[in-house]
Design an enzyme around this catalytic site. Sequence first.
Site, PDB file in Angstrom:
ATOM      1  CG  ASP A  63       0.013   0.077   2.660  1.00 24.09           C
ATOM      2  OD1 ASP A  63       0.231   1.080   2.861  1.00 24.09           O
ATOM      3  OD2 ASP A  63       0.198  -1.146   3.060  1.00 24.09           O
TER       4      ASP A  63
ATOM      5  CG  ASP B 116       2.323   4.971   5.685  1.00 20.85           C
ATOM      6  OD1 ASP B 116       1.957   3.861   6.412  1.00 20.85           O
ATOM      7  OD2 ASP B 116       2.348   6.169   6.138  1.00 20.85           O
TER       8      ASP B 116
END
Length: 290
Positions: free
Chosen positions: A210, A212
């Site tokens: 991802d 973050d």
Amino acid sequence: MGKTVIGVIGGSGVYDIDGLENPEWVTVDTPWGTPSDQLLTGTLDGVTMVFLPRHGRGHVHSPSSVPYRANIDALKRLSVTDVISVSACGSFREEMAPGDFVIVDQFIDRTFAREKSFFGPGCVAHVSVAHPTCPRLSDACEVAAKASGIAVHRGGTYLAMEGPQFSTLAESKMYRESWGCDVIGMTNMPEAKLAREAELCYASVAMVTDYDSWHPDHGEVDVAQIIATLTGNADKARSMVSRLPGLLGSERAPCPHGCDRALEFAMLTAPDKRDPDVLAKLDAVAGRVL
């Protein structure tokens, strides 16, 4: 020349190694407690392999509760020479996209609730972690990843946070903009420091799940999306690991970067002042110099 024994510490979603011959889950007792799980041993292309699921099968350990010292000690007791750390991470860089791998070469350690050294009162030692990963081992991981068709980035700074929560937006922006970090995770520290104390070559392969929370188009971390990406990353990781024995070979020369001699001048406590009980606990990790 010695024998190569490859140890793989599997992160979230990676709970075994494909294609192992004579696989066996073995129990290893350590003076530092019980490791995360049994360790899976076997051979791959004629090279001994040892696999340890960092969180335990079924993911029973949080990043803070992982018994890092016991894990590294157990690998050392099984004669591991080279440790490949595979772990999930968030990315602070647009170009390091979910599904990509990053061969980490630096860390910023922001953990605070973990035992970080095998040494202390009774036997004091200080090792250098200026360059905490092994370039030779990282080279092999990069080649193996590329051969597996993985988008891989060589070099990056990993921010190790305590967790288990993900970053606030303010933290994420600070780590990315002010501190210059590339990826963020919760498990490579103190693992890398302990591997150096145990004179093990260590390479970190961070699998991006991802962006973050800093990314304006992605919002906060979505656990469901992370799990979906984890599944794909785990398949890639197993493919990468399967190529390492062929790259590293069964015979092993001393590490050209000195990882396997990290304790050479690290011990400060005078021999006659060393605590015998402490030395007994150090039999595996520091036996070469003690």
